[in-house]
Scaffold this motif. Structure first.
Motif, PDB file in Angstrom:
ATOM      1  N   UNK A 227      -4.494   5.519  -8.088  1.00  0.00           N
ATOM      2  CA  UNK A 227      -3.073   5.324  -7.783  1.00  0.00           C
ATOM      3  C   UNK A 227      -2.654   3.855  -7.817  1.00  0.00           C
ATOM      4  N   UNK A 228      -3.521   2.994  -8.327  1.00  0.00           N
ATOM      5  CA  UNK A 228      -3.221   1.563  -8.399  1.00  0.00           C
ATOM      6  C   UNK A 228      -2.725   1.222  -9.808  1.00  0.00           C
ATOM      7  N   UNK A 229      -1.528   0.639  -9.891  1.00  0.00           N
ATOM      8  CA  UNK A 229      -0.904   0.332 -11.180  1.00  0.00           C
ATOM      9  C   UNK A 229      -0.288  -1.067 -11.161  1.00  0.00           C
ATOM     10  N   UNK A 230      -0.158  -1.664 -12.343  1.00  0.00           N
ATOM     11  CA  UNK A 230       0.601  -2.922 -12.432  1.00  0.00           C
ATOM     12  C   UNK A 230       2.091  -2.611 -12.499  1.00  0.00           C
ATOM     13  N   UNK A 231       2.904  -3.463 -11.915  1.00  0.00           N
ATOM     14  CA  UNK A 231       4.358  -3.338 -12.052  1.00  0.00           C
ATOM     15  C   UNK A 231       4.918  -4.671 -12.522  1.00  0.00           C
ATOM     16  N   UNK A 232       5.908  -4.599 -13.388  1.00  0.00           N
ATOM     17  CA  UNK A 232       6.528  -5.796 -13.951  1.00  0.00           C
ATOM     18  C   UNK A 232       7.768  -6.157 -13.129  1.00  0.00           C
ATOM     19  N   UNK A 233       7.898  -7.415 -12.806  1.00  0.00           N
ATOM     20  CA  UNK A 233       9.080  -7.908 -12.097  1.00  0.00           C
ATOM     21  C   UNK A 233       9.543  -9.222 -12.734  1.00  0.00           C
ATOM     22  N   UNK A 234      10.776  -9.575 -12.462  1.00  0.00           N
ATOM     23  CA  UNK A 234      11.309 -10.860 -12.894  1.00  0.00           C
ATOM     24  C   UNK A 234      10.566 -11.984 -12.190  1.00  0.00           C
ATOM     25  N   UNK A 235      10.531 -13.167 -12.810  1.00  0.00           N
ATOM     26  CA  UNK A 235       9.898 -14.321 -12.166  1.00  0.00           C
ATOM     27  C   UNK A 235      10.700 -14.789 -10.951  1.00  0.00           C
ATOM     28  N   UNK A 236      11.934 -14.302 -10.802  1.00  0.00           N
ATOM     29  CA  UNK A 236      12.733 -14.646  -9.625  1.00  0.00           C
ATOM     30  C   UNK A 236      12.418 -13.734  -8.442  1.00  0.00           C
ATOM     31  N   UNK A 237      11.631 -12.682  -8.680  1.00  0.00           N
ATOM     32  CA  UNK A 237      11.252 -11.756  -7.606  1.00  0.00           C
ATOM     33  C   UNK A 237      10.340 -12.502  -6.621  1.00  0.00           C
TER      34      UNK A 237
ATOM     35  N   UNK B 157       8.821 -12.850 -16.893  1.00  0.00           N
ATOM     36  CA  UNK B 157       8.261 -11.736 -16.126  1.00  0.00           C
ATOM     37  C   UNK B 157       6.932 -12.100 -15.470  1.00  0.00           C
ATOM     38  N   UNK B 158       6.635 -11.374 -14.381  1.00  0.00           N
ATOM     39  CA  UNK B 158       5.369 -11.562 -13.674  1.00  0.00           C
ATOM     40  C   UNK B 158       4.783 -10.185 -13.370  1.00  0.00           C
ATOM     41  N   UNK B 159       3.454 -10.106 -13.294  1.00  0.00           N
ATOM     42  CA  UNK B 159       2.778  -8.838 -12.993  1.00  0.00           C
ATOM     43  C   UNK B 159       2.432  -8.787 -11.506  1.00  0.00           C
ATOM     44  N   UNK B 160       2.843  -7.697 -10.862  1.00  0.00           N
ATOM     45  CA  UNK B 160       2.444  -7.396  -9.491  1.00  0.00           C
ATOM     46  C   UNK B 160       1.568  -6.140  -9.553  1.00  0.00           C
ATOM     47  N   UNK B 161       0.932  -5.818  -8.442  1.00  0.00           N
ATOM     48  CA  UNK B 161       0.084  -4.625  -8.405  1.00  0.00           C
ATOM     49  C   UNK B 161       0.501  -3.766  -7.212  1.00  0.00           C
ATOM     50  N   UNK B 162       0.423  -2.437  -7.390  1.00  0.00           N
ATOM     51  CA  UNK B 162       0.948  -1.541  -6.372  1.00  0.00           C
ATOM     52  C   UNK B 162       0.071  -0.311  -6.184  1.00  0.00           C
ATOM     53  N   UNK B 163       0.139   0.249  -4.973  1.00  0.00           N
ATOM     54  CA  UNK B 163      -0.470   1.551  -4.683  1.00  0.00           C
ATOM     55  C   UNK B 163       0.644   2.583  -4.758  1.00  0.00           C
ATOM     56  N   UNK B 164       0.491   3.570  -5.636  1.00  0.00           N
ATOM     57  CA  UNK B 164       1.507   4.599  -5.796  1.00  0.00           C
ATOM     58  C   UNK B 164       1.517   5.531  -4.583  1.00  0.00           C
ATOM     59  N   UNK B 165       2.709   5.773  -4.039  1.00  0.00           N
ATOM     60  CA  UNK B 165       2.838   6.613  -2.842  1.00  0.00           C
ATOM     61  C   UNK B 165       3.675   7.858  -3.104  1.00  0.00           C
ATOM     62  N   UNK B 166       3.888   8.186  -4.367  1.00  0.00           N
ATOM     63  CA  UNK B 166       4.677   9.365  -4.707  1.00  0.00           C
ATOM     64  C   UNK B 166       6.081   8.986  -5.123  1.00  0.00           C
ATOM     65  N   UNK B 167       7.006   8.940  -4.175  1.00  0.00           N
ATOM     66  CA  UNK B 167       8.389   8.592  -4.495  1.00  0.00           C
ATOM     67  C   UNK B 167       8.651   7.090  -4.470  1.00  0.00           C
TER      68      UNK B 167
ATOM     69  N   UNK C 236      -5.088  -1.914 -14.847  1.00  0.00           N
ATOM     70  CA  UNK C 236      -4.904  -1.895 -16.307  1.00  0.00           C
ATOM     71  C   UNK C 236      -5.529  -0.639 -16.918  1.00  0.00           C
ATOM     72  N   UNK C 237      -6.641  -0.186 -16.355  1.00  0.00           N
ATOM     73  CA  UNK C 237      -7.239   1.070 -16.822  1.00  0.00           C
ATOM     74  C   UNK C 237      -6.269   2.226 -16.576  1.00  0.00           C
TER      75      UNK C 237
END
Length: 269
Positions: A88-98, A117-127, A152-153
């Protein structure tokens, strides 16, 4: 009567006033902060982009942001482990102003991507999902390389189905699965290379907001103007805007471009 930031603020406060929550308003930035009284965690809503969406979509824009806020507030303050949630771990893209850190001052785990853009990482929680910060990473004795490799996988395992539209001799492919990771698919370099191999003209890529990835085969000068207008429309109407600038894709590299009135791209050096 025309909607204003004050009216929008009051509507959101009324709709999100369930439970023990506090509200604070930054008048200069036109941002409304909603926090849980117990956890002191919350979200910040920028009202100016929401007003623009309201002009386009009416009450639907308010309903969407209220739903997003409610889902986010539900999971804040709860423990979210990395161990056991590897899929459930995925990269998310955000603006560099985030923001690069949480409200509490804890840095998020990030990687550089482009000038926009910058890459952040997240744990998916469903919604919704929880961005991974350094405190969580250290608590579970993980390191950034481990998070990056797993994320990335996982993103490479996502489906990539596109809807094609041809406008004035230019082909546009829209990837829109609405799973929260459409923009993240810009990191699937093998897929981008496949598209590049089939291009008749220049290849451009855009991530105007979280829930769409646009790939363009620019075959004439009109294609740049079409892409610019299309990208700005999506950027203005997205729940999580990223960047109004598209990118030229060449040799595996993404270069932000400004598209001028003469239909010619100028690289952002």
């Amino acid at each position: 009567m025309k909607m204003t930031t004050t009216k929008m603020k009051n509507i959101l406060m009324e709709k999100l006033s369930k439970g023990a929550r506090t509200f604070s308003y930054n008048q200069e930035q036109e941002e409304l902060r909603i926090e849980d009284k117990e956890t002191k965690k919350g979200i910040t809503v920028a009202l100016s982009p929401l007003l623009a969406k309201f002009d386009q979509s009416g009450d639907k824009a308010i309903d969407e942001i209220v739903y997003y806020a409610e889902e986010s507030l539900k999971v804040m303050g709860k423990e979210h482990a990395l161990h056991g949630n590897e899929k459930k771990i995925f990269p998310v893209i955000r603006s560099t102003s985030f923001p690069e850190e949480a409200k509490e001052g804890i840095p998020f785990v990030t990687d550089e991507h482009t000038a926009e853009t910058r890459i952040y990482y997240a744990v998916d929680l469903g919604n919704t999902y929880r961005l991974i910060d350094e405190e969580l990473m250290e608590k579970e004795k993980w390191d950034k390389e481990m998070i990056r490799t797993i994320a990335m996988f996982n993103v490479r395992s996502l489906p990539v189905e596109a809807k094609k539209d041809t406008v004035r001799g230019n082909d546009f492919y829209f990837i829109n699965h609405n799973d929260g990771y459409d923009a993240s698919r810009i990191l699937m370099d093998s897929e981008l290379r496949k598209y590049k191999d089939g291009m008749k003209g220049a290849m451009a890529v855009a991530v105007p907001h979280q829930d769409v990835l646009i790939i363009a085969d620019i075959q004439n000068s009109a294609g740049y103007d079409i892409l610019a207008q299309m990208n700005m429309h999506f950027f203005t109407n997205g729940n999580v805007p990223i960047t109004a600038l598209p990118f030229l894709y060449e040799d595996g590299e993404l270069e932000p471009i400004f598209i001028l009135a003469k239909n010619r791209p100028v690289e952002d050096n």
